[in-house]
Design an enzyme around this catalytic site. Sequence first.
Site, PDB file in Angstrom:
ATOM      1  CG  HIS A   2      15.887   6.832  12.348  1.00  0.00           C
ATOM      2  ND1 HIS A   2      15.573   5.645  11.472  1.00  0.00           N
ATOM      3  CD2 HIS A   2      14.445   6.647  13.075  1.00  0.00           C
ATOM      4  CE1 HIS A   2      14.776   4.938  11.857  1.00  0.00           C
ATOM      5  NE2 HIS A   2      13.841   5.407  12.499  1.00  0.00           N
ATOM      6  CG  HIS A  21      12.533   5.602  17.152  1.00  0.00           C
ATOM      7  ND1 HIS A  21      12.330   4.323  17.175  1.00  0.00           N
ATOM      8  CD2 HIS A  21      12.431   5.867  15.828  1.00  0.00           C
ATOM      9  CE1 HIS A  21      12.073   3.931  15.877  1.00  0.00           C
ATOM     10  NE2 HIS A  21      11.947   4.907  15.109  1.00  0.00           N
ATOM     11  CD  GLU A  22      12.105   9.480  14.918  1.00  0.00           C
ATOM     12  OE1 GLU A  22      12.769   9.539  13.737  1.00  0.00           O
ATOM     13  OE2 GLU A  22      10.906   9.094  15.202  1.00  0.00           O
ATOM     14  CD  GLU A  43      11.686   2.139  12.297  1.00  0.00           C
ATOM     15  OE1 GLU A  43      11.399   1.624  13.323  1.00  0.00           O
ATOM     16  OE2 GLU A  43      12.027   3.150  12.123  1.00  0.00           O
TER      17      GLU A  43
HETATM   18 ZN    ZN Z   1      11.871   4.823  13.038  1.00  0.00          ZN
END
Ligand code: ZN
Length: 502
Positions: free
Chosen positions: A272, A268-269, A298
């Site tokens: 980003h 997830h990170e 997101e």
């Molecule tokens: Zn996030």
Amino acid sequence: MDDRLNNVLNTVKKEDQCLHAMRLIEFDMQTSCPEMGMNKEGELIAEIEKQAFRIRNDEKFIEDVLELYREKETLDEYERALIEKRYRTYLTEKNMSDEISHRHSLIEKQAYADWSIAKEKKDFSLFSESLGKVININRERIDLRELGEGESFACGYDILLDRFERGITVKDLDRLFDGMKERLTVLLEKIRNSKKKIRTDFLSIPATFEQQQKAADFLKELMGLDPKRSALRVCSHAFSDRMERDDVRLTTYFLPDLFTSNIYSILHEGGHSLFELLSPYEDSDWFIYDNKTLGMHESVSRFYENVLGRSKDFIRLVYPEFQKIFPQILRDVSCDELYEAVNCVTPSLIRTEADEVTYPLHILIRYELEKGIFEEGLKVEELPERWNRKYGEYLGVTPGSESEGILQDVHWSSDFGYFPTYAVGNFYNAMYIGRMKKEIDVHSLIKNGDIRGINRWMQDNVFLKADRLTPKEWIRDITGRELTCDDYMDYLEGKYSEVYEL
Ligand SMILES: [Zn+2]
């Protein structure tokens, strides 16, 4: 170059240096600073913030921004994106005096402290007074928002939504969530009635710190995060932040009894981080790098975490390496069993632990309550009961305490209008993945471990214009279509019909 544009660029550059310093100190506070050093670092941030505020409120600077905004048709694409961004900042801050923003930050600080205690004591009454004040400062934000030329909002809550997802309104969200709600509750009901048994016993077998570190390093490398431009640290929670264009930091945390938590935090990170690292350098040169909205961000992080990271192809790719790293956990677990375990659907009380299917329902509940507060006169004291009723209705679960219910998220100690961005992100990525699959052979790329091949497609299509377009323009530019929840629902129904043999 135009003198005014030159002045705007020089001023923005000075402000950006302050913001860079603030980000570094914040990162230090969250990852390294010992308890006794926190106060002074906090003071440092407040002082630099004041300086940044002075810089961007310079009279000549604002005059130049306003003049250039009126002439925006004559500017090129990047100049225009910069001026439009500064104009928006001007509209948000125009009626915000020092006194008002100081008062707001004191209320938020107190609300955060009250929320922490209330959550620990499982007692909403310890937070309700502060929550009322936070709602009032958000009402004040609505009243104080200066309207731009030709700009209008249909309701107050639209102004709060606009702070986080430009141009997305209650009308849009009602349409999206209505479409989603019906199909999602039907899907969830079918999953509940499915006879399929998914094995999850092995997920809680303990993993050591060293093993989790190895898995984190392996995934960071696999994702193609340039080690010269990104750094990974371990701390108490997972987040990522861009320091500047060649310096992105991401963090993860290790739960000893849930080795997959670290794995999905990194994905997830890492998503980003890739978004920041692979955005055009010009976005940084023109100081519009933070125009991308939370929903856009997101969409990318959830693409890497869920669509990619929880796919069968990806689990097949990483399974042999995970078997080597975690022999005590995966010794008698097949690749298919691991795939099913990371896609197990369990309606639960806690948003951050929710699976792909139930997650959007957690968001829907928060959206309906926020809309209730700002548009339908819902009162603070009615919130806990309303929260519990909605959890029963949509997810079939009831909080055992207020900590698991109304008090679970930190967000309402400062902001409203933030939550919907999480769901909108899912709608975006389901839409652009359709095009991705037509243009590149995602299956073979993953099979060959070529995640960089996927990153390149993301860079050329998803990242390229994110800082220059509004979310609606951006998704139309990528897909040629208007924002819809249909693709996301198709994705969920397709995938989970297979997992649960529906
Ligand atoms: Zn996030």
